[in-house]
Design an enzyme around this catalytic site. Structure first.
Site, short mmCIF file in Angstrom:
data_model
loop_
_atom_site.label_atom_id
_atom_site.label_comp_id
_atom_site.label_asym_id
_atom_site.label_seq_id
_atom_site.Cartn_x
_atom_site.Cartn_y
_atom_site.Cartn_z
N GLU A 172 0.97 -1.17 -0.12
CA GLU A 172 0.09 0.11 -0.04
C GLU A 172 0.80 1.33 -0.07
O GLU A 172 0.58 2.28 0.81
CB GLU A 172 -1.05 0.09 1.15
CG GLU A 172 -2.02 -1.09 0.97
CD GLU A 172 -3.06 -1.33 2.34
OE1 GLU A 172 -2.61 -0.48 3.27
OE2 GLU A 172 -3.74 -2.34 2.32
N GLU A 225 -6.67 -9.74 -3.02
CA GLU A 225 -7.56 -9.84 -1.86
C GLU A 225 -9.02 -9.80 -2.18
O GLU A 225 -9.31 -8.38 -2.46
CB GLU A 225 -6.90 -8.68 -0.77
CG GLU A 225 -5.40 -9.09 -0.13
CD GLU A 225 -5.11 -7.75 0.58
OE1 GLU A 225 -6.08 -7.17 1.02
OE2 GLU A 225 -3.86 -7.46 0.57
#
Length: 639
Positions: free
Chosen positions: A341, A439
Site C-alpha cells: 500500500e 485480496e
C-alpha cells in the site's frame, strides 16, 4: 487547386483519427472526433462553461498540437465533446486523456460525463480523477457505463483545477470495453482461448505401434491459474476449516502471521512460529504460498516500537527485517508483497526519502532471487486510482526496482460491475506485468448478490490474459475480517450461495473427461492449463496412472505412453528444437533438415512429421509455415 484542397481536407480528417494517443497512433476504435487536435483546430470540441479553448502547437503530448484551456471562471470549466450520437446505451467504455497544468503546484484534474434524461435532473459522473503537479503531462483514465432512457444530452469534458488555472489536454480516447448484454459470452470465449489447450494422449506398444481401444480417464488435479485464499491461525486448528481449504484452494497467503508487527512485537524479539506452522501445513497439503508482507507503508500498521525510530536507527531496523524474514522463507514463499500500500502511506519514504522504496525491492531480490516480487494496493479495481498506481510502478521500475507482479486488492462494497473491472485491468495491463487479484471479498447482507458479485469478479478476471490468480481474503464467517456478510461459508459451516457459486466456477474450469484410443492409438481432449492424472486401462493389463503438465503453448500437446506404463516421450508438433514453443526457429530448422544441413532424431524428428505419415518432407514444411501464419489452428494435421 480545388482538388488539392479537398484531398488535404480528407487527409487531415483521416489523420485526426489515426494520430493521437500514446506514442503517436490513436487507440484502435477511438470514437472521438479530432481526439489529438491534429487538425490544428478545436473542431469537434467546445468550451464547457465560461472559458476559452485553443489548439496550440507549443505544447503536445504527442503529435503537433494540444488544446489550451484558459480564462476559466469555475473549477468545472474545461473542454468538451458531444457524445450523444457516439455512445450506445448498455455499453461500457474506456475513457482517457493526457493533461498538463500550466504553472506549478498540485491540482485535481477530472474526466466527467454529463447526462440528461427527459424529465430528470442532470447526472454528473466522475470517470477519472487524479492529483497532478504543474508543468508535467499526466494520463488519467477510467470506465464509463452508459445507462438510461430518453437521453437528450451527453457531454464528455475534462475539468478540475481551481478557477483561473489554465491547462493543456491531448490524446483523448473513448473506446468500447463491452456490452452488459454479452459480457459473459465474450468472457467465456476468451477463457476458451487463453486458459485451455488441445492435448493428445498416444498409447503405443513396445515397437512404437499404436494401440487402439485403450480406456483413458483424464482428471485435472491442479490449475495453472492461482485459486487461493488467506489463511489464519484462528482457523487452522479446526478440521472443518482445513478440510474446506484443502478442497477448494491451491494457494494460500497468511492473513497477518508474516507481517512485521506479528513477527517482531518488540525490537529484536523475532518469532516466526505461527507463520512456520501455517507454512508447514500448506506444504504438507501441496498448497503454494505467497508472502504478505515484508513492509507495510502506512504508519498505523508499523510495529509500535518502530514508530519512534528515524535516520540510521530506522535504516538498520529495515535491513534487519529484510535480512531476517526474506532468507527465513526463501524457497518457501513463491511471492512477496514487498511494501504494501505505497499509494496510501509514506512512513518509510517521509523519513528516509523516496529511494528507500526501490532499495527494498533490490535488497529483497538479492536475498531471494527466485521469489516473485509484487507491489500491492487497493482502490485499483474498486475505485479510480489505477493511473496513480501505474505512475508509481513506472517510477519504481525507472529507479531500479524489479517488479514481477502487480497485486490489486478487490474489497468490494457495492456491485461488482464486470466491464468496469475489465476496463481497469486493461489499463493496468498496459505495463506488461502479470496481475493478481490478491485480496478479494464482497460485503453485502444479500447472499445472492454476494454470489453474483463473486461470479462477476472471477469470470472477468479469469478471462483476462494479464491476470494469473485470484486470492480470497478469507472464506468462513467465524473469522472473516469483514464479518459474515462477506463470507462464503456460514458460521455453522454451511456453504452459502456465494460459496456454491465459487465451487460451481471451479468445477466449470476443471477438466475431467474420458474415452478410448482410436485406430491411431490416440485420445484427444481440450483442457484447462494445469496438472493432470491420466489413468490408462489396457485390456488384459493392470491400469497405470501418469501425471502430465498441460501448459500454455501453440499447437496440440502430445503425451505418448507405452502399454507398460513408461513414458515414450511427449511431443509438441512443430517444436523441432525442443524449446517448448513453435516459432520461426523451428521453421528454419526444418528447412535446414530438408537441405540436409541439420540433423533431426528422436522426439525432434517426430515433432517435424506434421501430417503423421512417417516422413518429413515439403508437405510438413508448408504445414509449419501455415501454422506460423495462423492459416491453420493446430498441429499435427488431422488425417
Amino acid at each position: 487547386m480545388k482538388k488539392t484542397a479537398s484531398f488535404i481536407l480528407v487527409l487531415s480528417l483521416l489523420l485526426a483519427f489515426i494520430i493521437p494517443a500514446e506514442g503517436g497512433l490513436a487507440a484502435e476504435g477511438n470514437l472521438l472526433f479530432n481526439p489529438g487536435f491534429e487538425l490544428g483546430s478545436t473542431e469537434g470540441w467546445y468550451p464547457y462553461g465560461e472559458c476559452t479553448i485553443e489548439a496550440v502547437g507549443t505544447e503536445a503530448h504527442s503529435g503537433n498540437y494540444s488544446v489550451f484551456v484558459t480564462d476559466r471562471t469555475q473549477d468545472w470549466n474545461g473542454v468538451a465533446q458531444d457524445m450523444l450520437d457516439k455512445l450506445t446505451v448498455g455499453m461500457t467504455y474506456q475513457v482517457s486523456a493526457w493533461v498538463k497544468v500550466a504553472g506549478t503546484g498540485s491540482h485535481q484534474v477530472k474526466i466527467s460525463m454529463k447526462k440528461v434524461e427527459t424529465g430528470k435532473e442532470p447526472v454528473y459522473d466522475n470517470i477519472a480523477s487524479i492529483t497532478v503537479e504543474g508543468s508535467e503531462w499526466y494520463r488519467l483514465s477510467g470506465p464509463y457505463s452508459y445507462t438510461g432512457t430518453n437521453v437528450t444530452n451527453l457531454e464528455l469534458y475534462i475539468e478540475g483545477p481551481q478557477p483561473g488555472v489554465s491547462y493543456y489536454v491531448d490524446d483523448v480516447t473513448v473506446t468500447e470495453v463491452g456490452s452488459a448484454a454479452t459480457w459473459k459470452e465474450e468472457a467465456n470465449a476468451r477463457i476458451e482461448q487463453i486458459r485451455k489447450r488441445d492435448a493428445k494422449i498416444r498409447i503405443v506398444d513396445s515397437n512404437n505401434k499404436p494401440v487402439s481401444g485403450v480406456s483413458i480417464d483424464v482428471r485435472q488435479v491442479k490449475h495453472e491459474f492461482g485459486f487461493g485464499s488467506a489463511i489464519t491461525m484462528n482457523g487452522i486448528h479446526d478440521p472443518r476449516y482445513t478440510e474446506f481449504f484443502k478442497n477448494n484452494y491451491e494457494w494460500a497467503v497468511f492473513e497477518n502471521e508474516a507481517k512485521w508487527y506479528s513477527n517482531e512485537s518488540s525490537q529484536g524479539n523475532v518469532s516466526y512460529a505461527n507463520a512456520d506452522y501455517l507454512y508447514n501445513w500448506c506444504a504438507e497439503n501441496g498448497i503454494k504460498v505467497r508472502g504478505h508482507c515484508i513492509f507495510w507503508e502506512p504508519e498505523e500498521w508499523q510495529p509500535s516500537w518502530l514508530k519512534g525510530l528515524t535516520g540510521d536507527a530506522l535504516m538498520k531496523a529495515i535491513d534487519a527485517r529484510l535480512e531476517s524474514v526474506v532468507p527465513h522463507f526463501r524457497g518457501k514463499f513463491l511471492h512477496w508483497d514487498v511494501n504494501n500500500e505505497m499509494l496510501h502511506g509514506d512512513f518509510f519514504k517521509s523519513r528516509l526519502g523516496e529511494s528507500i522504496w526501490p532499495y527494498m525491492f533490490k535488497r529483497a531480490r538479492e536475498l531471494d532471487p527466485d521469489a516473485k516480487l509484487f507491489v500491492n494496493d487497493y482502490n485499483i479495481i474498486t475505485y479510480v486510482e489505477g493511473d496513480a498506481y501505474i505512475r508509481q510502478i513506472e517510477w519504481l521500475l525507472q529507479n531500479g526496482a524489479e517488479i514481477d507482479g502487480i497485486g490489486v486488492q478487490g474489497h468490494f462494497d457495492e456491485d461488482v460491475e464486470p466491464l468496469v473491472v475489465k476496463a481497469r485491468l486493461d489499463n493496468l495491463a498496459t505495463l506488461g506485468i502479470p496481475i493478481w487479484v490478491t485480496e478479494y471479498d464482497s460485503k453485502t447482507p444479500d447472499v445472492n448478490k454476494r454470489a453474483e458479485n463473486l461470479e462477476n469478479l472471477y469470470r472477468i478476471a479469469f478471462s483476462h490474459p494479464a491476470v494469473e490468480g485470484i486470492i480470497m481474503w478469507g472464506f468462513w464467517a467465524g473469522n472473516h475480517w469483514r464479518g459474515q456478510d462477506a463470507a462464503i461459508v456460514d458460521h455453522d459451516w454451511t456453504v452459502n450461495e456465494a460459496g456454491k457459486r465459487y465451487q460451481a466456477l471451479l468445477k466449470e474450469w476443471t477438466t475431467i473427461t474420458s474415452g478410448t484410443t482410436d485406430s491411431t492409438g490416440a485420445f484427444d481432449f481440450r483442457g484447462f492449463h494445469g496438472t493432470y492424472e491420466i489413468t490408462v486401462s489396457v485390456p488384459g493389463k493392470e491400469p497405470f496412472v501418469k501425471t502430465i503438465e498441460l501448459t500454455k503453448g501453440n499447437g496440440t500437446a502430445v503425451y505418448t505412453f507405452t502399454v507398460d506404463g513408461t513414458d515414450a516421450g511427449n511431443v509438441l508438433y512443430g517444436d523441432l528444437n525442443q524449446d517448448g514453443q513453435v516459432s520461426s526457429t523451428d521453421l528454419v530448422a526444418m528447412k535446414r533438415y530438408l537441405l540436409k544441413n541439420f540433423e533431426l532424431s528422436g522426439v525432434g524428428l517426430e515433432a517435424a512429421d506434421l501430417n503423421s505419415d512417417g516422413k518429413v518432407n515439403s508437405t510438413d514444411l508448408v504445414a509449419l509455415k501455415r501454422f506460423l501464419l495462423k492459416e491453420i489452428d493446430e498441429l499435427p494435421l488431422k488425417r
